[in-house]
Design a protein around this motif. Structure first.
Motif, PDB file in Angstrom:
ATOM      1  N   GLN A   1      10.071   6.375 -10.920  1.00 17.71           N
ATOM      2  CA  GLN A   1      11.164   7.309  -9.970  1.00 17.71           C
ATOM      3  C   GLN A   1       9.415   8.477 -10.315  1.00 17.71           C
ATOM      4  N   SER A   2       9.478   9.218 -11.344  1.00 20.15           N
ATOM      5  CA  SER A   2       8.852  10.302 -12.357  1.00 20.15           C
ATOM      6  C   SER A   2       7.107   9.729 -11.522  1.00 20.15           C
ATOM      7  N   ILE A   3       6.917   8.511 -12.179  1.00 17.94           N
ATOM      8  CA  ILE A   3       4.995   8.291 -11.373  1.00 17.94           C
ATOM      9  C   ILE A   3       4.903   8.798  -9.979  1.00 17.94           C
ATOM     10  N   VAL A   4       6.019   8.598  -8.929  1.00 19.74           N
ATOM     11  CA  VAL A   4       5.438   8.491  -7.716  1.00 19.74           C
ATOM     12  C   VAL A   4       6.185  10.125  -6.834  1.00 19.74           C
ATOM     13  N   LYS A   5       6.106  10.851  -7.683  1.00 21.71           N
ATOM     14  CA  LYS A   5       6.244  12.097  -8.091  1.00 21.71           C
ATOM     15  C   LYS A   5       5.421  12.788  -7.525  1.00 21.71           C
ATOM     16  N   ILE A   6       4.643  11.648  -8.497  1.00 20.71           N
ATOM     17  CA  ILE A   6       2.844  12.555  -8.752  1.00 20.71           C
ATOM     18  C   ILE A   6       1.866  12.748  -7.592  1.00 20.71           C
ATOM     19  N   PRO A   7       1.860  14.049  -6.694  1.00 22.62           N
ATOM     20  CA  PRO A   7       1.088  14.356  -5.243  1.00 22.62           C
ATOM     21  C   PRO A   7      -0.113  13.174  -5.387  1.00 22.62           C
ATOM     22  N   ASP A   8      -1.219  13.544  -6.448  1.00 21.32           N
ATOM     23  CA  ASP A   8      -2.445  13.175  -6.718  1.00 21.32           C
ATOM     24  C   ASP A   8      -2.380  11.671  -6.634  1.00 21.32           C
ATOM     25  N   ALA A   9      -2.965  11.192  -5.606  1.00 23.28           N
ATOM     26  CA  ALA A   9      -2.803   8.962  -5.863  1.00 23.28           C
ATOM     27  C   ALA A   9      -3.796   8.185  -6.756  1.00 23.28           C
ATOM     28  N   ILE A  10      -5.281   9.144  -6.909  1.00 22.71           N
ATOM     29  CA  ILE A  10      -5.734   9.039  -8.670  1.00 22.71           C
ATOM     30  C   ILE A  10      -4.756   8.374  -9.862  1.00 22.71           C
ATOM     31  N   LYS A  11      -4.048  10.099  -9.860  1.00 18.66           N
ATOM     32  CA  LYS A  11      -3.365  10.172 -11.023  1.00 18.66           C
ATOM     33  C   LYS A  11      -2.079   9.041 -11.175  1.00 18.66           C
ATOM     34  N   ARG A  12      -1.837   8.934  -9.742  1.00 19.20           N
ATOM     35  CA  ARG A  12      -0.765   7.615 -10.052  1.00 19.20           C
ATOM     36  C   ARG A  12      -0.875   6.691 -10.752  1.00 19.20           C
ATOM     37  N   GLN A  13      -2.783   6.108  -9.777  1.00 20.23           N
ATOM     38  CA  GLN A  13      -3.047   4.857 -10.412  1.00 20.23           C
ATOM     39  C   GLN A  13      -3.419   4.854 -11.976  1.00 20.23           C
TER      40      GLN A  13
ATOM     41  N   GLN B   1       1.944   7.938   2.898  1.00 25.65           N
ATOM     42  CA  GLN B   1       0.447   7.646   2.707  1.00 25.65           C
ATOM     43  C   GLN B   1       0.087   7.419   1.818  1.00 25.65           C
ATOM     44  N   ASP B   2       0.053   8.230   1.208  1.00 24.97           N
ATOM     45  CA  ASP B   2      -0.395   8.806  -0.554  1.00 24.97           C
ATOM     46  C   ASP B   2      -0.669   8.169  -1.474  1.00 24.97           C
ATOM     47  N   LEU B   3       0.664   7.749  -1.159  1.00 29.09           N
ATOM     48  CA  LEU B   3       1.660   6.436  -1.963  1.00 29.09           C
ATOM     49  C   LEU B   3       0.545   5.169  -1.988  1.00 29.09           C
ATOM     50  N   GLN B   4       1.051   4.640  -0.484  1.00 31.23           N
ATOM     51  CA  GLN B   4       0.577   3.100  -0.152  1.00 31.23           C
ATOM     52  C   GLN B   4      -1.605   3.297  -0.220  1.00 31.23           C
ATOM     53  N   ASP B   5      -1.727   4.107   0.197  1.00 31.95           N
ATOM     54  CA  ASP B   5      -3.861   4.542  -0.220  1.00 31.95           C
ATOM     55  C   ASP B   5      -3.794   3.889  -1.659  1.00 31.95           C
ATOM     56  N   ALA B   6      -2.829   4.601  -2.192  1.00 31.23           N
ATOM     57  CA  ALA B   6      -3.091   4.850  -4.397  1.00 31.23           C
ATOM     58  C   ALA B   6      -2.996   2.698  -5.035  1.00 31.23           C
ATOM     59  N   GLY B   7      -2.543   2.685  -4.168  1.00 35.32           N
ATOM     60  CA  GLY B   7      -1.708   0.962  -4.806  1.00 35.32           C
ATOM     61  C   GLY B   7      -0.071   1.145  -4.938  1.00 35.32           C
ATOM     62  N   VAL B   8       0.473   1.494  -4.024  1.00 35.72           N
ATOM     63  CA  VAL B   8       2.115   1.988  -4.329  1.00 35.72           C
ATOM     64  C   VAL B   8       2.731   1.198  -3.573  1.00 35.72           C
ATOM     65  N   GLY B   9       2.217   1.509  -2.495  1.00 37.37           N
ATOM     66  CA  GLY B   9       2.615   0.407  -1.064  1.00 37.37           C
ATOM     67  C   GLY B   9       1.635  -0.293  -0.593  1.00 37.37           C
ATOM     68  N   SER B  10       1.503  -1.388  -0.020  1.00 40.14           N
ATOM     69  CA  SER B  10       0.935  -2.365  -0.391  1.00 40.14           C
ATOM     70  C   SER B  10       0.742  -3.562   1.590  1.00 40.14           C
TER      71      SER B  10
ATOM     72  N   GLU C   1       1.961  -3.769 -14.503  1.00 40.34           N
ATOM     73  CA  GLU C   1       0.953  -3.101 -13.956  1.00 40.34           C
ATOM     74  C   GLU C   1       1.694  -3.328 -12.393  1.00 40.34           C
ATOM     75  N   GLN C   2       1.697  -4.417 -11.389  1.00 41.41           N
ATOM     76  CA  GLN C   2       1.871  -5.070  -9.974  1.00 41.41           C
ATOM     77  C   GLN C   2       3.815  -4.910 -10.456  1.00 41.41           C
ATOM     78  N   MET C   3       3.809  -5.251 -11.706  1.00 40.87           N
ATOM     79  CA  MET C   3       5.644  -4.646 -11.318  1.00 40.87           C
ATOM     80  C   MET C   3       6.155  -3.382 -10.956  1.00 40.87           C
ATOM     81  N   LEU C   4       5.014  -2.564 -12.026  1.00 37.34           N
ATOM     82  CA  LEU C   4       5.528  -0.557 -11.312  1.00 37.34           C
ATOM     83  C   LEU C   4       5.202  -0.627 -10.230  1.00 37.34           C
ATOM     84  N   ILE C   5       4.100  -1.041  -9.854  1.00 42.24           N
ATOM     85  CA  ILE C   5       4.034  -1.170  -8.306  1.00 42.24           C
ATOM     86  C   ILE C   5       4.985  -1.066  -7.460  1.00 42.24           C
TER      87      ILE C   5
END
Length: 662
Positions: free
Chosen positions: A398-410, A454-463, A424-428
């Motif tokens: 919940q903390s990580i997905v609040k980071i707006p920068d996609a690269i930093k989130r990854q 959309q940013d989250l999906q670009d970073a691999g959080v959404g798939s 890692e995929q489990m966290l995603i």
């Protein structure tokens, strides 16, 4: 009293927009202009532009625009006169005033009076500290015992309130200040049920004045020195018209330049933490004054830097309580580090114990990013308990997905997975669950950031295997998609042609196409008989026509600094370039892109044709509407002839423009 026009002109001529804005926002050179994240709205990518040639600023995100005076009015929430006084003080210009009406004076003085009485109180408290026997024996002795020098006392304008019921109030009343103003400033408390009898809020305490970003005293913090369990250790001013606790950071005025220069801000808890670090030569430090960190305070820091290091004392229980609140810092896009001091120490005690250099070395070695710190702290509590470790996973995601920068989130997903010994995929996947849960909520309750999902999906959080439940995101490249301007969907083609025509006049009306023929004289001569429908464009066209009839061509600066806010904002929007053409096209690819000024004759000609075409097509539509309503045969014939006449002009204009006409 009103500042006379000559003084206003001197202030305007002296004020440099880059210097003025730079006192509040960290500016970076970008071509001929400067840019920054806008201080007036929440954004992660800089869209705030400062033009030193025109002496204006413009935000392409929220639309804020103006000159130095308007900036001070907006950033500090003050009126026109107060903004002028701030700039006059900054540039050491003596103010000459003239009489105003009683009504104008009342409006002007309502807010000014609070600043005046607060400044008087600050001077009073300073005087009691250094000149009064009680102040010297108690207040000054306390500061000296803490090791604070005279320079620090003066820099932060520290003071002392006497152990008297109404010492400040009596002094202020004797100087002509009203009890009402003293009370509104939070300095006087009336006894219950009485409006005539009252007492000072601060008594027998050392005083810490709280300053706005601009340096005005807006409130006070006060510490009691005697052991009295019936009294709070610290007492602060109440909320007033000029002081909102959640929007202020102690020491921001004294620290802002150092924060900007070092591109880093230390956040501590108390007043004395700030004083001790300043005395040690560490000036990029502010305090939250014991309150939970707010979004407004974070945004205040973000004006000057995107890097924040939070300095905690050794109380681990207090640290854990604060962890959740720090997610706000992540949401605002700041880079957050945390430093934990040894048990029993806080920044104040530790810097006095080890000295400035050792303190700085410790900060560098003990600093760790917030995500790693939070993960480590929560894992220590969880131990080997699988249920608690599962809770840690949920909280970290919940903390990580609040980071707006996609690269930093990854990056943080990878690092957190390594620290926790999980896939890692489990966290995603957990991130996907959290996103879907957010999407089920009402739009107002979702994430704060535009394009968040959309940013989250670009970073691999959404798939692709976990599509968003509300369907695919809008195609931003679809010409039919308009993100935030529904009003433009109802505007006619004529509106846009009127705007293009007036824009050309405002920006280039004074330029010559040929000797003695300006853009203004050429285009106005070609549109005789045409009147504009949009009121503001019609107003501007009238200004050009009236002045041109007197052989005067209005210059761009006339509109950029116009008294009418709508005209001024429109002109600023037109003169401010949102993007700059990269030199790569010319230097590497030898592609030469002409500027508008290089093809003014062609641009002016095309604008005239497009305007006439839009104008007559609007007339054609009116004819058609009247024909649909039905009328006498003679009227219908007249309307058809009028329609055919306009149609001929439209076809001729289309032919000149190279358009295919059906």
């Amino acid at each position: 009293m009103r500042i006379n026009p000559e003084t206003v002109d001197r202030i305007k001529q002296s004020a440099d927009i880059v210097e003025v804005v730079g006192d509040f926002v960290s500016l970076k050179k970008k071509g001929a202009n400067y840019s920054a994240c806008c201080p007036f709205h929440n954004e992660k990518t800089p869209s705030f532009n400062v033009n030193p040639v025109r002496q204006i600023y413009k935000c392409f995100g929220c639309g804020a625009a103006g000159d130095s005076i308007k900036f001070i009015m907006d950033i500090d929430g003050v009126g026109y006169g107060e903004a002028l006084r701030y700039l006059a003080d900054k540039y050491q210009i003596e103010i000459e005033e003239e009489e105003v009406t009683d009504e104008e004076a009342a409006r002007q003085n309502a807010r000014d009076s609070l600043y005046i009485i607060l400044n008087y109180a600050k001077n009073y408290y300073q005087q009691q500290l250094t000149e009064n026997e009680e102040g010297q024996a108690i207040g000054l002795s306390y500061f000296r015992e803490r090791g604070f020098t005279k320079d620090i006392l003066n820099k932060f304008e520290l003071g002392y309130s006497l152990e008297q019921w109404d010492g400040l109030t009596k002094s202020a009343l004797a100087k002509g200040y009203s009890a009402e103003v003293i009370e509104k400033a939070g300095l006087l408390i009336h006894k219950e049920g009485s409006r005539s009898s009252g007492y000072d809020r601060f008594r027998g305490r050392v005083i810490f004045p709280i300053h706005s970003v601009a340096g005005k005293v807006i409130a006070f913090g006060a510490r009691i020195l005697k052991a009295d369990k019936s009294q709070p250790k610290y007492l602060n001013s109440p909320e007033t018209e000029v002081y909102h606790k959640g929007e202020v950071l102690y020491g921001i005025f004294q620290a802002k330049n150092a924060i900007r220069q070092q591109e880093s801000c230390y956040l501590v808890e108390g007043y004395t933490d700030v004083l001790s670090l300043h005395q040690a030569g560490i000036e990029n430090v502010v305090a939250s004054s014991g309150t939970a960190l707010t979004v407004e305070q974070i945004k205040l820091i973000a004006r000057f830097t995107s890097n924040i290091t939070i300095l905690y004392d050794g109380d681990i229980a207090g640290v854990k309580a604060a962890l959740r609140g720090l997610d706000l810092v992540l949401e605002e896009g700041l880079n957050v580090n945390v430093v934990l001091f040894p048990d029993g120490d806080d920044p104040d005690s530790y810097v006095r114990k080890v000295g400035a250099e050792t303190f700085k070395t410790y900060i560098r070695s003990a600093s760790q990013d917030f995500i790693a710190f939070k993960t480590k702290t929560l894992l220590q509590d969880a131990g080997n308990d699988p249920f608690k470790r599962a809770e840690v996973i949920s909280e970290m995601v919940q903390s990580i997905v609040k980071i707006p920068d996609a690269i930093k989130r990854q990056v943080f997903f990878q690092r957190t997975a390594d620290m926790m010994g999980v896939d890692e995929q489990m966290l995603i996947s957990e991130g996907n669950k959290y996103i879907r849960k957010q999407q089920k909520q009402k739009p107002a309750e979702r994430g704060r950031n535009p394009g968040f999902q959309q940013d989250l999906q670009d970073a691999g959080v959404g798939s692709p295997s976990h599509p968003f439940e509300d369907g695919p995101p809008p195609n931003l490249f679809d010409p039919g998609f308009e993100e935030s301007a529904p009003a433009s969907q109802t505007r006619s083609p004529l509106y846009f042609q009127e705007e293009a025509f007036i824009r050309l006049l405002v920006l280039h009306g004074c330029r010559e196409l040929e000797p003695d023929i300006t853009v203004c004289s050429y285009v106005l001569g070609e549109i005789d008989g045409i009147e504009f429908e949009e009121p503001i464009f019609a107003q501007l066209l009238l200004l050009f026509r009236e002045n041109h009839s007197r052989n005067i061509v209005l210059e761009t600066d006339y509109f950029v600094h116009h008294r009418d806010a709508d005209i001024r904002n429109l002109a600023i929007e037109w003169v401010t370039e949102k993007y700059e053409l990269s030199s790569l096209w010319k230097d590497k690819f030898e592609i030469f892109v002409p500027f508008e000024t290089d093809v003014l004759d062609k641009t002016a000609f095309i604008n005239i044709l497009r305007l006439k075409k839009a104008f007559v097509e609007n007339k054609m539509n009116i004819c058609l509407q009247q024909l649909k309503q039905g009328s006498y045969e003679a009227d219908e014939i007249a309307l058809m002839k009028e329609f055919i006449f306009y149609k001929g002009i439209s076809m001729a204009a289309a032919k000149e423009l190279g358009r295919v006409v059906g």
